[in-house]
Write a protein that holds these residues in place. Sequence first.
Motif, PDB file in Angstrom:
ATOM      1  N   ILE A 252       0.838  -1.202   0.000  1.00  0.00           N
ATOM      2  CA  ILE A 252       0.000   0.000   0.000  1.00  0.00           C
ATOM      3  C   ILE A 252       0.874   1.254   0.000  1.00  0.00           C
ATOM      4  O   ILE A 252       0.630   2.209  -0.761  1.00  0.00           O
ATOM      5  N   MET A 253       1.918   1.255   0.808  1.00  0.00           N
ATOM      6  CA  MET A 253       2.801   2.411   0.889  1.00  0.00           C
ATOM      7  C   MET A 253       3.645   2.545  -0.378  1.00  0.00           C
ATOM      8  O   MET A 253       3.895   3.661  -0.851  1.00  0.00           O
ATOM      9  N   PHE A 254       4.086   1.412  -0.954  1.00  0.00           N
ATOM     10  CA  PHE A 254       4.855   1.443  -2.196  1.00  0.00           C
ATOM     11  C   PHE A 254       4.038   2.072  -3.320  1.00  0.00           C
ATOM     12  O   PHE A 254       4.591   2.764  -4.187  1.00  0.00           O
ATOM     13  N   CYS A 255       2.727   1.836  -3.282  1.00  0.00           N
ATOM     14  CA  CYS A 255       1.838   2.403  -4.310  1.00  0.00           C
ATOM     15  C   CYS A 255       1.533   3.878  -4.059  1.00  0.00           C
ATOM     16  O   CYS A 255       0.837   4.519  -4.864  1.00  0.00           O
ATOM     17  N   GLY A 256       2.047   4.408  -2.948  1.00  0.00           N
ATOM     18  CA  GLY A 256       1.902   5.837  -2.683  1.00  0.00           C
ATOM     19  C   GLY A 256       0.699   6.219  -1.846  1.00  0.00           C
ATOM     20  O   GLY A 256       0.302   7.390  -1.827  1.00  0.00           O
ATOM     21  N   PHE A 257       0.142   5.244  -1.111  1.00  0.00           N
ATOM     22  CA  PHE A 257      -1.047   5.520  -0.312  1.00  0.00           C
ATOM     23  C   PHE A 257      -0.741   5.471   1.173  1.00  0.00           C
ATOM     24  O   PHE A 257       0.135   4.716   1.623  1.00  0.00           O
TER      25      PHE A 257
END
Length: 281
Positions: A252-257
């Motif tokens: 989720i964080m890798f996707c920018g969220f």
Amino acid sequence: MDTIKREKLDSIGFKFSKAMGQNFLTDSNIPEKTVRLSNIDQSCGVLEIGPGIGALTLPLSAVAGKVVAVELDEKLLPILSDTFAHCENVEFVAGDILKLDVSQLLKDKFVDFRYCVCANLPYNITSPILTKLIDSDLFEQVTVMVQREVARRMCALPGTSDYSAFSVFINYHTEPTILFDVPPECFIPRPKVYSSVVLMRTRTEKRLSKADEGHFFRIVRAAFGQRRKTLVNALYAAFGSKMTKADIMDIIMFCGFDPRIRGETLGIEEFIKISKQFQLT
């Protein structure tokens, strides 16, 4: 309702079936408006589902190249056949649309026509019918009358209370537009809710392959399966047997969220991004 048709229904002892979701239109302006706004013409082979006593079939027959109407209630078929005996471009098929091979039906009944749907759907099976029709990837457009609350879910935007996995499904495959609302007094028997007519134009360019679509929609269903939970927790509830919560949070964080984000705030492109990353992990 037309007096003659009412008399025909009475003559066969017809009783409206709640199980079949039978509510017949009594205002001829509604089906005429539906057909007009659908822009159906002689190039269209139109599949109608649940014609009832033919309120929508009539204006369809005047503009479409051919109309094939599938009716579950066989008691109505003699009335329909008699009413439309003069219409060479109208054919009635007895059957359950959820059990019929739609692809074969279209091949058998329509030759050199654009495939379209125009129907007043039984409200109790709206979602499975729409899912089957849209998943078939056969129709250029689908125009249906559904409950107003369902129509709003179909057209809902991310972050709104009506937004759901069904919203994502409809908007991924089509461009839906609510054409107009229909009040209960336009039917017999009167439903307890308002209805809406929705036009869905099929998107010609798919953003994912068929194989990838399956994984994408599993992600979407999981995200909405636990609406009150964060996206991380919702996805962990569905995929926890295969990956840790930390793994999901990293995606989720890798996707920018933000890891605290909820799935109901994400649009199709965001879900696609997450789905692709899941497959790479």
